[in-house]
Design a protein around this motif. Sequence first.
Motif, PDB file in Angstrom:
ATOM      1  N   LYS A  93      40.581  35.450  39.299  1.00 22.59           N
ATOM      2  CA  LYS A  93      40.281  36.323  38.168  1.00 22.59           C
ATOM      3  C   LYS A  93      38.785  36.347  37.933  1.00 22.59           C
ATOM      4  CE  LYS A  93      41.325  36.922  33.248  1.00 22.59           C
ATOM      5  NZ  LYS A  93      42.073  36.369  32.078  1.00 22.59           N
ATOM      6  N   ILE A  94      38.239  37.550  37.717  1.00 21.81           N
ATOM      7  CA  ILE A  94      36.823  37.723  37.408  1.00 21.81           C
ATOM      8  C   ILE A  94      36.723  38.479  36.091  1.00 21.81           C
ATOM      9  CG2 ILE A  94      34.657  38.800  38.123  1.00 21.81           C
ATOM     10  CD1 ILE A  94      35.509  38.455  41.005  1.00 21.81           C
TER      11      ILE A  94
ATOM     12  N   ALA B   8      42.944  47.948  39.093  1.00 23.42           N
ATOM     13  CA  ALA B   8      42.887  48.725  40.335  1.00 23.42           C
ATOM     14  C   ALA B   8      41.541  49.414  40.494  1.00 23.42           C
ATOM     15  CB  ALA B   8      44.011  49.754  40.359  1.00 23.42           C
ATOM     16  N   ILE B   9      41.021  49.967  39.397  1.00 22.11           N
ATOM     17  CA  ILE B   9      39.739  50.669  39.451  1.00 22.11           C
ATOM     18  C   ILE B   9      38.622  49.689  39.785  1.00 22.11           C
ATOM     19  CG2 ILE B   9      38.018  51.876  38.062  1.00 22.11           C
ATOM     20  CD1 ILE B   9      40.351  53.224  36.597  1.00 22.11           C
ATOM     21  N   CYS B  10      38.626  48.531  39.127  1.00 21.09           N
ATOM     22  CA  CYS B  10      37.580  47.533  39.381  1.00 21.09           C
ATOM     23  C   CYS B  10      37.641  47.022  40.817  1.00 21.09           C
ATOM     24  CB  CYS B  10      37.710  46.374  38.399  1.00 21.09           C
ATOM     25  SG  CYS B  10      37.189  46.773  36.714  1.00 21.09           S
ATOM     26  N   GLN B  11      38.858  46.780  41.307  1.00 21.93           N
ATOM     27  CA  GLN B  11      38.998  46.303  42.685  1.00 21.93           C
ATOM     28  C   GLN B  11      38.434  47.311  43.670  1.00 21.93           C
ATOM     29  OE1 GLN B  11      42.895  44.743  43.834  1.00 21.93           O
ATOM     30  NE2 GLN B  11      43.263  44.113  41.719  1.00 21.93           N
ATOM     31  N   ARG B  12      38.757  48.591  43.453  1.00 20.30           N
ATOM     32  CA  ARG B  12      38.272  49.634  44.369  1.00 20.30           C
ATOM     33  C   ARG B  12      36.751  49.747  44.305  1.00 20.30           C
ATOM     34  NH1 ARG B  12      40.460  54.247  46.777  1.00 20.30           N
ATOM     35  NH2 ARG B  12      38.869  55.053  48.190  1.00 20.30           N
ATOM     36  N   ALA B  13      36.206  49.725  43.074  1.00 17.66           N
ATOM     37  CA  ALA B  13      34.763  49.847  42.918  1.00 17.66           C
ATOM     38  C   ALA B  13      34.039  48.658  43.533  1.00 17.66           C
ATOM     39  CB  ALA B  13      34.408  49.970  41.435  1.00 17.66           C
TER      40      ALA B  13
END
Length: 238
Positions: A3-4, A25-30
């Motif tokens: 976790k970040i 999901a958005i953070c992971q992709r970015a």
Amino acid sequence: MPKINVYLPDELAEAVRESGVPVSAICQRALETSVKRVTAIRSATIGDLGGEDPTGKLPHFTERARATVKIAIEQARSDGSALVGTEHLLHGIIREGNNMALKVLAATEIDPQKLLEDLPEPTTGDHPADRFSGPLANAFELAVTEAITMGHNYIGCEHLLLGLVAEQDGTGGQALRAAGAELRSTRGAVAAALAGFVHHRDQKTPGDPAAAVAALVGKQLKPLLDRLDRLERHVGLE
């Protein structure tokens, strides 16, 4: 799964909660995209500059940005320098002659020719300048980070300018900061200049695009800096 924590300004956090967007999901992709770009530029700036086009392996660089780097390499070799440094990249930006970084410098009342005059005299030699210096590699990486933060999928001369201003050790950035360039205001000027350029293009306004961009920068820079101030207060960066 590790976790970040991601800290957001209050107004953005509230908007995220109201929208119900899939934050994870958005953070992971970015983050995945950002890691790939930073890793790619880090790999490209390590090693020698052999080959017909040493800029060919710089990912996502625009043609003007590549031309700027080529000029920087030529300048370093002309100086007989062992490394291509941040001062050479500053030479490249100015000598390329028609890029967004120069419009930003003009809009922030920094004279490019005075910058060149104020750079330390190069230590001449007979070296081949076959590598980027550590500070220049850092400046490239910072330029990529600036582009990612702005949501841009390319690296232009304006991002290279921001990278130079942000990089602390190279003489190119030192010369820019001595001339009055400050990262936050330069970042705001870049954003305003890009917005002004798009507005001028979309309006198909006759006249000098550079003058139009400079005028729009003046109108748009203050509200952008005010917003940056608010964001910095939210995240405690004052």
